[in-house]
Scaffold this active site. Structure first.
Site, PDB file in Angstrom:
ATOM      1  N   CYS A 180      12.968  -3.905   0.293  1.00  8.43           N
ATOM      2  CA  CYS A 180      12.823  -2.461   0.076  1.00  8.43           C
ATOM      3  C   CYS A 180      14.203  -1.868  -0.184  1.00  8.43           C
ATOM      4  CB  CYS A 180      12.205  -1.828   1.320  1.00  8.43           C
ATOM      5  SG  CYS A 180      12.035  -0.036   1.224  1.00  8.43           S
ATOM      6  N   HIS A 194       2.926  -1.389  -0.566  1.00 10.37           N
ATOM      7  CA  HIS A 194       4.255  -1.088  -0.027  1.00 10.37           C
ATOM      8  C   HIS A 194       4.610   0.387  -0.230  1.00 10.37           C
ATOM      9  CE1 HIS A 194       8.638  -2.270   0.610  1.00 10.37           C
ATOM     10  NE2 HIS A 194       8.719  -1.044   0.142  1.00 10.37           N
TER      11      HIS A 194
HETATM   12 ZN    ZN Z   1      10.133   0.427   0.157  1.00 12.21          ZN
END
Ligand code: ZN
Length: 153
Positions: free
Chosen positions: A88, A130
């Site tokens: 991320c 996500h």
């Molecule tokens: Zn993320």
């Protein structure tokens, strides 16, 4: 079009819930354009507005097939599962094994407020899950089965 600052852990904005978008105006379009620029500059495949500090339910994704813009996205169907490495832009240097559905169907609005149904498999299914999690103040690290060093595997 402009690059915005990507908020990184432990910035508390990442753990806040984003609000539904109700105005499909120039301000939203600028946000979407800036998010795309920011994602591409960072070599990401997805970005949620909360990651640039804006608590709106807005996501951009590009897994190699062009930009996708999702406003107020909701997962309406999932099938099968995949297990793989995930990272991320808000958690630099952290990579972990996460199990996700291998097929995800999403209902969302486009930048003009028109409803769209989107289907994703493999990486795109993972990206849908996500990014939509970010809108509820969650991050992939909560789902990591074990952290990995991608250079070592
Ligand atoms: Zn993320």
């Amino acid at each position: 079009m402009a690059i915005r600052e990507i908020r990184k852990t432990p910035d508390e904005v990442l753990y806040k819930k984003s609000r539904e978008v109700t105005d499909f105006d120039e301000r939203l379009h600028t946000l979407l354009d800036d998010m795309a620029d920011t994602m591409y500059e960072a070599n990401g495949v997805g970005l949620a507005a909360v990651q640039v500090g804006i608590l709106k339910r807005v996501v951009v994704i590009d897994v190699g097939d062009g930009i996708m813009e999702l406003i107020n996205p909701v997962i309406i169907e999932t099938k099968d599962s995949q297990t793989g490495t995930e990272g991320c832009l808000s958690f630099p240097g952290q990579w972990g094994i996460v199990t996700r559905p291998n097929y995800v169907k999403v209902k969302a609005l486009d930048r003009f407020g028109n409803e769209q149904i989107l289907e994703g498999r493999e990486l795109l299914a993972r990206a849908f899950c996500h990014e939509i999690e970010h809108l509820d103040g969650h991050a992939f690290v909560e789902k990591v089965e074990r952290f990995v060093d991608p250079d070592a595997e």
